[in-house]
Design a protein around this motif. Structure first.
Motif, PDB file in Angstrom:
ATOM      1  N   LEU A   1       0.830  -1.206   0.000  1.00 29.77           N
ATOM      2  CA  LEU A   1       0.000   0.000   0.000  1.00 29.77           C
ATOM      3  C   LEU A   1       0.863   1.254   0.000  1.00 29.77           C
ATOM      4  O   LEU A   1       0.594   2.217  -0.723  1.00 29.77           O
ATOM      5  N   LEU A   2       1.897   1.248   0.848  1.00 25.47           N
ATOM      6  CA  LEU A   2       2.787   2.405   0.922  1.00 25.47           C
ATOM      7  C   LEU A   2       3.460   2.673  -0.413  1.00 25.47           C
ATOM      8  O   LEU A   2       3.543   3.816  -0.866  1.00 25.47           O
ATOM      9  N   ASP A   3       3.935   1.623  -1.037  1.00 22.66           N
ATOM     10  CA  ASP A   3       4.610   1.774  -2.326  1.00 22.66           C
ATOM     11  C   ASP A   3       3.650   2.327  -3.378  1.00 22.66           C
ATOM     12  O   ASP A   3       3.989   3.277  -4.101  1.00 22.66           O
ATOM     13  N   TRP A   4       2.451   1.761  -3.457  1.00 16.48           N
ATOM     14  CA  TRP A   4       1.473   2.261  -4.432  1.00 16.48           C
ATOM     15  C   TRP A   4       1.121   3.720  -4.158  1.00 16.48           C
ATOM     16  O   TRP A   4       1.035   4.539  -5.075  1.00 16.48           O
ATOM     17  N   SER A   5       0.917   4.050  -2.889  1.00 19.90           N
ATOM     18  CA  SER A   5       0.532   5.411  -2.526  1.00 19.90           C
ATOM     19  C   SER A   5       1.624   6.405  -2.894  1.00 19.90           C
ATOM     20  O   SER A   5       1.348   7.455  -3.498  1.00 19.90           O
ATOM     21  N   HIS A   6       2.871   6.118  -2.542  1.00 15.38           N
ATOM     22  CA  HIS A   6       3.968   7.036  -2.837  1.00 15.38           C
ATOM     23  C   HIS A   6       4.098   7.271  -4.339  1.00 15.38           C
ATOM     24  O   HIS A   6       4.357   8.402  -4.781  1.00 15.38           O
ATOM     25  N   ARG A   7       3.935   6.223  -5.122  1.00 17.39           N
ATOM     26  CA  ARG A   7       4.052   6.354  -6.576  1.00 17.39           C
ATOM     27  C   ARG A   7       2.888   7.153  -7.158  1.00 17.39           C
ATOM     28  O   ARG A   7       3.058   7.927  -8.114  1.00 17.39           O
ATOM     29  N   MET A   8       1.702   6.992  -6.587  1.00 21.39           N
ATOM     30  CA  MET A   8       0.539   7.711  -7.110  1.00 21.39           C
ATOM     31  C   MET A   8       0.579   9.195  -6.762  1.00 21.39           C
ATOM     32  O   MET A   8       0.271  10.046  -7.613  1.00 21.39           O
ATOM     33  N   VAL A   9       0.940   9.538  -5.521  1.00 27.51           N
ATOM     34  CA  VAL A   9       0.898  10.957  -5.140  1.00 27.51           C
ATOM     35  C   VAL A   9       1.982  11.768  -5.832  1.00 27.51           C
ATOM     36  O   VAL A   9       1.903  13.004  -5.857  1.00 27.51           O
ATOM     37  N   ALA A  10       2.978  11.104  -6.422  1.00 28.37           N
ATOM     38  CA  ALA A  10       3.980  11.838  -7.189  1.00 28.37           C
ATOM     39  C   ALA A  10       3.355  12.568  -8.374  1.00 28.37           C
ATOM     40  O   ALA A  10       3.930  13.529  -8.902  1.00 28.37           O
ATOM     41  N   MET A  11       2.158  12.166  -8.774  1.00 32.13           N
ATOM     42  CA  MET A  11       1.463  12.823  -9.880  1.00 32.13           C
ATOM     43  C   MET A  11       1.043  14.247  -9.540  1.00 32.13           C
ATOM     44  O   MET A  11       0.778  15.058 -10.437  1.00 32.13           O
ATOM     45  N   TYR A  12       0.951  14.574  -8.269  1.00 32.68           N
ATOM     46  CA  TYR A  12       0.453  15.885  -7.863  1.00 32.68           C
ATOM     47  C   TYR A  12       1.573  16.913  -7.701  1.00 32.68           C
ATOM     48  O   TYR A  12       1.315  18.052  -7.336  1.00 32.68           O
ATOM     49  N   ARG A  13       2.791  16.517  -7.957  1.00 32.29           N
ATOM     50  CA  ARG A  13       3.921  17.412  -7.746  1.00 32.29           C
ATOM     51  C   ARG A  13       4.312  18.099  -9.051  1.00 32.29           C
ATOM     52  O   ARG A  13       4.191  17.528 -10.132  1.00 32.29           O
ATOM     53  N   ILE A  14       4.824  19.305  -8.913  1.00 30.42           N
ATOM     54  CA  ILE A  14       5.289  20.040 -10.073  1.00 30.42           C
ATOM     55  C   ILE A  14       6.565  19.383 -10.602  1.00 30.42           C
ATOM     56  O   ILE A  14       7.360  18.811  -9.847  1.00 30.42           O
ATOM     57  N   GLY A  15       6.737  19.429 -11.914  1.00 28.08           N
ATOM     58  CA  GLY A  15       7.960  18.916 -12.500  1.00 28.08           C
ATOM     59  C   GLY A  15       8.034  17.405 -12.571  1.00 28.08           C
ATOM     60  O   GLY A  15       9.136  16.847 -12.682  1.00 28.08           O
ATOM     61  N   ARG A  16       6.895  16.745 -12.538  1.00 30.43           N
ATOM     62  CA  ARG A  16       6.941  15.286 -12.626  1.00 30.43           C
ATOM     63  C   ARG A  16       7.473  14.867 -14.004  1.00 30.43           C
ATOM     64  O   ARG A  16       7.312  15.578 -14.997  1.00 30.43           O
ATOM     65  N   THR A  17       8.087  13.698 -14.058  1.00 31.47           N
ATOM     66  CA  THR A  17       8.682  13.187 -15.287  1.00 31.47           C
ATOM     67  C   THR A  17       7.805  12.100 -15.892  1.00 31.47           C
ATOM     68  O   THR A  17       6.859  11.616 -15.261  1.00 31.47           O
ATOM     69  N   ARG A  18       8.128  11.686 -17.104  1.00 31.97           N
ATOM     70  CA  ARG A  18       7.405  10.572 -17.720  1.00 31.97           C
ATOM     71  C   ARG A  18       7.599   9.311 -16.886  1.00 31.97           C
ATOM     72  O   ARG A  18       6.670   8.502 -16.750  1.00 31.97           O
ATOM     73  N   ALA A  19       8.785   9.155 -16.303  1.00 32.32           N
ATOM     74  CA  ALA A  19       9.010   7.987 -15.439  1.00 32.32           C
ATOM     75  C   ALA A  19       8.085   8.027 -14.224  1.00 32.32           C
ATOM     76  O   ALA A  19       7.541   6.993 -13.815  1.00 32.32           O
ATOM     77  N   ASP A  20       7.892   9.225 -13.644  1.00 35.46           N
ATOM     78  CA  ASP A  20       6.955   9.369 -12.524  1.00 35.46           C
ATOM     79  C   ASP A  20       5.544   8.970 -12.958  1.00 35.46           C
ATOM     80  O   ASP A  20       4.822   8.284 -12.229  1.00 35.46           O
ATOM     81  N   GLU A  21       5.159   9.422 -14.149  1.00 30.78           N
ATOM     82  CA  GLU A  21       3.822   9.125 -14.651  1.00 30.78           C
ATOM     83  C   GLU A  21       3.632   7.628 -14.879  1.00 30.78           C
ATOM     84  O   GLU A  21       2.595   7.057 -14.513  1.00 30.78           O
ATOM     85  N   ASP A  22       4.634   7.003 -15.475  1.00 32.13           N
ATOM     86  CA  ASP A  22       4.528   5.564 -15.723  1.00 32.13           C
ATOM     87  C   ASP A  22       4.451   4.790 -14.416  1.00 32.13           C
ATOM     88  O   ASP A  22       3.703   3.810 -14.301  1.00 32.13           O
ATOM     89  N   GLN A  23       5.205   5.221 -13.416  1.00 30.36           N
ATOM     90  CA  GLN A  23       5.160   4.564 -12.113  1.00 30.36           C
ATOM     91  C   GLN A  23       3.798   4.757 -11.449  1.00 30.36           C
ATOM     92  O   GLN A  23       3.258   3.833 -10.822  1.00 30.36           O
ATOM     93  N   ALA A  24       3.225   5.939 -11.592  1.00 33.83           N
ATOM     94  CA  ALA A  24       1.909   6.201 -11.000  1.00 33.83           C
ATOM     95  C   ALA A  24       0.834   5.353 -11.668  1.00 33.83           C
ATOM     96  O   ALA A  24      -0.066   4.823 -10.996  1.00 33.83           O
ATOM     97  N   VAL A  25       0.914   5.210 -12.978  1.00 31.24           N
ATOM     98  CA  VAL A  25      -0.067   4.400 -13.694  1.00 31.24           C
ATOM     99  C   VAL A  25       0.047   2.932 -13.304  1.00 31.24           C
ATOM    100  O   VAL A  25      -0.966   2.265 -13.042  1.00 31.24           O
TER     101      VAL A  25
END
Length: 406
Positions: free
Chosen positions: A172-196
């Motif tokens: 749960l922690l891992d999924w949550s951390h990866r998903m909330v990265a979507m709300y930060r400024i300057g996110r990368t495509r890698a961040d987006e792929d991890q969130a998805v």
């Protein structure tokens, strides 16, 4: 940081190390030049004063959702990129991202199982968990509090409340951390792929868990949400899963920061050493270093705020952290004063989107912090607190503490 006072423009990188460590000087300068400025790095106007923030939180002309009153072509928006659709398909179904009448229906169904009296019965369990965690490091004489304590309490409690098996908490922690990265400024495509990928894994996990609860209900929130969805007013399967993800993510992310920020504040301001930390002190820690600093709204119609005109669809930043340090509302705002008079802080938001998890977050802080200070006499900082570069969240990546061991 630079402010163009004539054009009311703020130039400030939210990843600047000085701002990450202490954003409040910047807020003071922005408020003095404002109270509303256009933050260039975000591309929208922001409110920095307490009066403006609290009014905006309750202004029904502002909403979390805009596509219920306007189309993407009208707003000049592109379609959601195909690679992000799985994330936004889930995110867009939560009550946090909806406006009435859908928000009213979703919140009403979830709130049946999340009212204060349901949360209050968790007090003994929070206390026993707090003691158990401290038992694990008390004899060491030191600990890094975020990993050993601040993270474990809220994620364990929200998982137990929902009915998620203990062995799945780290997932749960891992999924949550990866998903909330979507709300930060300057996110990368890698961040987006991890969130998805996290979203897809989270959904699959919950689909299996929901199906198990349909067959064999238990005394947990997922079972009650299924029961609620069986009534005349239903939660669809997708809404049920999205609601669980919201409660799991929001139910621990901000509270982790609130615990870490609160302990740091109490230690730096020399309060709580005798363990007599009352509810008013907890509220002051939430005001002084709130875990969420920006909440955004869309203008649902053409309107004017603080002398600035907005068109339908314009975005507005509501600066909770800045409002909590407005000296017009809170004289000497950097001092933690449990006896402080004045308005309630807006750290949990306001209006129809007031945080549904506020009773649980408050209870966790009210129980856990006094026990921590009572159990560890002489508790003190053992290193420089390290804040995360994760604006608009405000939280620590590490808080090293020590205490004498006899």
């Amino acid at each position: 940081m630079h402010i163009d006072t004539e054009r009311r423009r703020l130039f400030l990188d939210p990843s600047d190390p000085a701002f990450v460590a202490d954003p409040y000087d910047a807020y003071d300068l922005a408020r003095a030049a404002g109270p509303m400025l256009f933050w260039e790095q975000y591309g929208h106007w922001c409110l920095f004063d307490h009066a403006g923030v609290t009014a905006a939180l309750r202004d029904r002309r502002l909403g979390r959702e805009i596509l219920h009153v306007a189309t993407r072509p009208e707003l000049g928006w592109d379609e959601v990129p195909a690679h992000l659709a799985p994330f936004y398909d889930v995110d867009g179904r939560t009550m946090l991202e909806r406006e009435p009448p859908v928000h009213t229906r979703l919140r009403g169904l979830v709130n049946r199982a999340f009212v204060s009296r349901q949360v209050e019965r968790l007090r003994p369990r929070i206390a026993s968990l707090t003691h158990a965690l401290i038992d694990g490091f008390e004899r060491d004489g030191r600990t890094e509090l975020i990993a050993s304590f601040a993270t474990r309490i809220p994620v364990t409690m929200i998982a137990e409340l929902l009915g998620v098996p203990f062995g799945d908490i780290d997932r749960l922690l891992d999924w949550s951390h990866r998903m909330v990265a979507m709300y930060r400024i300057g996110r990368t495509r890698a961040d987006e792929d991890q969130a998805v990928s996290a979203t897809q894994e989270f959904v699959a996990f919950l689909q299996t868990l929901v199906e198990a609860r349909r067959i064999a209900p238990r005394d947990d929130l997922i079972s009650r949400l299924i029961e609620a969805s069986a009534d005349g007013d239903r939660l669809s399967e997708d809404e049920l899963i999205a609601s669980c993800i919201l409660l799991l993510n929001a139910g621990h992310e901000a509270t982790v920061h609130a615990i870490g920020n609160g302990v740091r504040t109490l230690l730096e301001q020399k309060l709580g050493a005798d363990g007599t930390i009352d509810d008013a002190t907890i509220e002051e820690t939430l005001r002084l270093d709130t875990p969420l600093h920006m909440f955004t709204r869309y203008a649902l119609e053409d309107l004017q705020i603080a002398g600035q005109r907005f068109r339908k669809g314009d975005r507005i930043g509501i600066m909770l952290g800045a409002a909590n340090h407005d000296p017009l509302a809170y004289p000497d705002p950097r001092r933690l004063d449990p006896k402080r008079a004045g308005p309630a802080h807006p750290s949990f938001g306001g209006g129809i989107h007031f945080c549904i998890g506020a009773p649980l977050a408050r209870l966790e802080l009210q129980v856990a912090l006094p026990i921590l200070f009572q159990r560890l006499p002489g508790l003190h900082l053992a290193g420089e607190p390290l804040f995360a570069d994760s604006y608009h969240f405000r939280g620590l990546t590490a808080l090293e503490l020590a205490w004498p061991v006899s």
